[in-house]
Design an enzyme around this catalytic site. Structure first.
Site, short mmCIF file in Angstrom:
data_model
loop_
_atom_site.label_atom_id
_atom_site.label_comp_id
_atom_site.label_asym_id
_atom_site.label_seq_id
_atom_site.Cartn_x
_atom_site.Cartn_y
_atom_site.Cartn_z
CB SER A 1 9.14 2.14 1.28
OG SER A 1 8.45 0.98 1.20
CG HIS B 1 10.17 6.29 0.10
ND1 HIS B 1 10.30 6.90 1.39
CD2 HIS B 1 9.25 5.43 0.00
CE1 HIS B 1 9.22 6.57 2.10
NE2 HIS B 1 8.47 5.64 1.23
CE LYS C 1 6.40 7.73 1.02
NZ LYS C 1 5.04 7.80 0.30
#
Length: 394
Positions: free
Chosen positions: A180, A208, A239
């Protein structure tokens, strides 16, 4: 207040060494440009990779769910808080991830804690990449398992750690799929082969990578065509998916054990209807609108190219997470502050989130950024760097 004087002292120390930063308030929805302090600025710090936080389909399903099922669920999943929509979301997630089952948690953080806290005992050893996410680190701390840390993405060191890990019931390897802070991708094919060679269980945190890598955003496992070879996949729904929560995708036996023993599931109220319905719709959008991922990568490559041409150090990033390295904490804060004055919100990241001397301003490109917006952001970066004295390789 008497008894908490040490708290004030610690805050003052953080302010003195430049590690204390107030929270930033957004005054608009989350898009490529947002309102901060009454001013429209380019947003380069959100995880809204595909622009799904404001997708009309997600918003509509959220409103419909509230109208039909209410604002909350009123219970934990294992008592009275499992609605039909929770089961439907998990079935669709499992099909999407090509796994036997899936289970949704309140966050990616709690999903990691649940897996590690449930599956690992003093009979096991967990082998973890040194730059894994804080949720993995904290999850490991909750177990009584033996611990071993291998050098970041160093598969030779991982193999040495696997050789040393004899005598345990389970050798449990865990890695981020995409890291990340640096934006680099784990060497998952090599890690998978080592786990198979030494009989280890492999867990990948794809926070991610979900919605970013792989076919239709299925993650690093699909990106490397490793479906069926990685035991456990963890990801977020907050996300690229654009809403809130985390999930575990794994064999049915793992999912069943988490339902019975996963403490974050047992002791937290379930996802409210609006969140659940929006997440389910997001999974469908990922499959029906692949052009969003295409745009994300198109703009990511454009942004990286422009930053490098302007002489900025972007580290070893391979993904939309693109750090601009400054080295010192003060330089990162100064660059971030100057950027905001120039019309760009890009947050500084310093110790303890990253190592001392590796501070950076982390930028995050989305499918809603256009070349015109990114050109505008680049000019702001150049002006801010010149103002603060940040060296560029021109």
């Amino acid at each position: 207040m008497k008894g908490l004087e040490w708290v004030e002292a610690e805050i003052n120390e953080m302010k003195n060494n430049e590690s204390f930063r107030p929270l930033t308030e957004l005054e608009s929805d989350q898009r490529a440009k947002v309102m901060i302090n009454g001013k429209e600025v380019i947003q380069l710090s959100s995880n809204n990779y595909l622009g799904l936080t404001t997708h009309p389909r997600l918003k509509l399903e959220a409103v419909r769910a509230v109208d039909t099922f209410g604002a909350g669920t009123g219970s934990v999943r294992t008592i009275a808080g499992t609605f039909s929509m929770h089961e439907e979301l998990e079935k669709e997630l499992a099909a999407f991830k090509h796994t036997e089952g899936s289970l949704v948690f309140q966050s990616g953080f709690t999903a990691n804690q649940a897996v590690l806290g449930t599956l690992l005992t003093k009979e096991d050893i967990v082998i973890s990449d040194e730059l894994n996410h804080a949720s993995i680190i904290d999850g490991i701390r909750l177990t009584k398992a033996a611990r071993s840390i291998y050098r970041h993405t160093d598969t030779k060191d991982l193999e040495e750690k696997l050789k040393e890990a004899s005598g345990y019931r389970t050798k449990f390897v865990v890695t981020d799929g995409v890291f990340s802070m640096d934006g680099n991708i784990a060497p998952l094919p090599e890690i998978t082969e080592l786990c198979e060679k030494y009989g280890a269980v492999l867990m990948v945190d794809d926070a991610h990578a979900s919605g970013v890598l792989g076919r239709n955003g299925r993650g690093t496992v699909d990106h490397f065509d490793l479906n069926g070879r990685v035991h456990i996949q963890v990801g977020t729904l907050s996300k690229a998916v654009g809403v809130l929560g985390g999930y575990v995708a794994a064999p049915s036996a793992v999912i069943d054990l988490l339902k019975m023993k996963g403490r974050p599931l047992l002791f937290s109220t379930s996802h409210p209807p609006a969140v659940t319905a929006a997440c389910r719709e997001a999974v469908r959008v990922l499959q029906e609108e692949p052009e969003r991922i295409d745009l994300l990568w198109k703009y990511t490559k454009y942004w990286k190219k422009k930053l490098k041409e302007a002489g900025f150090d972007t580290g070893k990033s391979e993904t939309p997470i693109t750090p601009v390295m400054t080295g010192e904490e003060k330089a990162a804060h100064e660059l971030s502050d100057a950027l905001l004055e120039e019309g760009v919100y890009a947050r500084s990241i310093v110790y303890p989130t990253v190592e001392k001397g590796k501070a950076r301003v982390r930028t995050m490109v989305t499918s809603e950024h256009t070349p015109e917006i990114l050109d505008e952001a680049l000019e702001a970066f150049i002006r801010a760097a010149d103002r603060t004295g940040l060296q560029r390789n021109e």
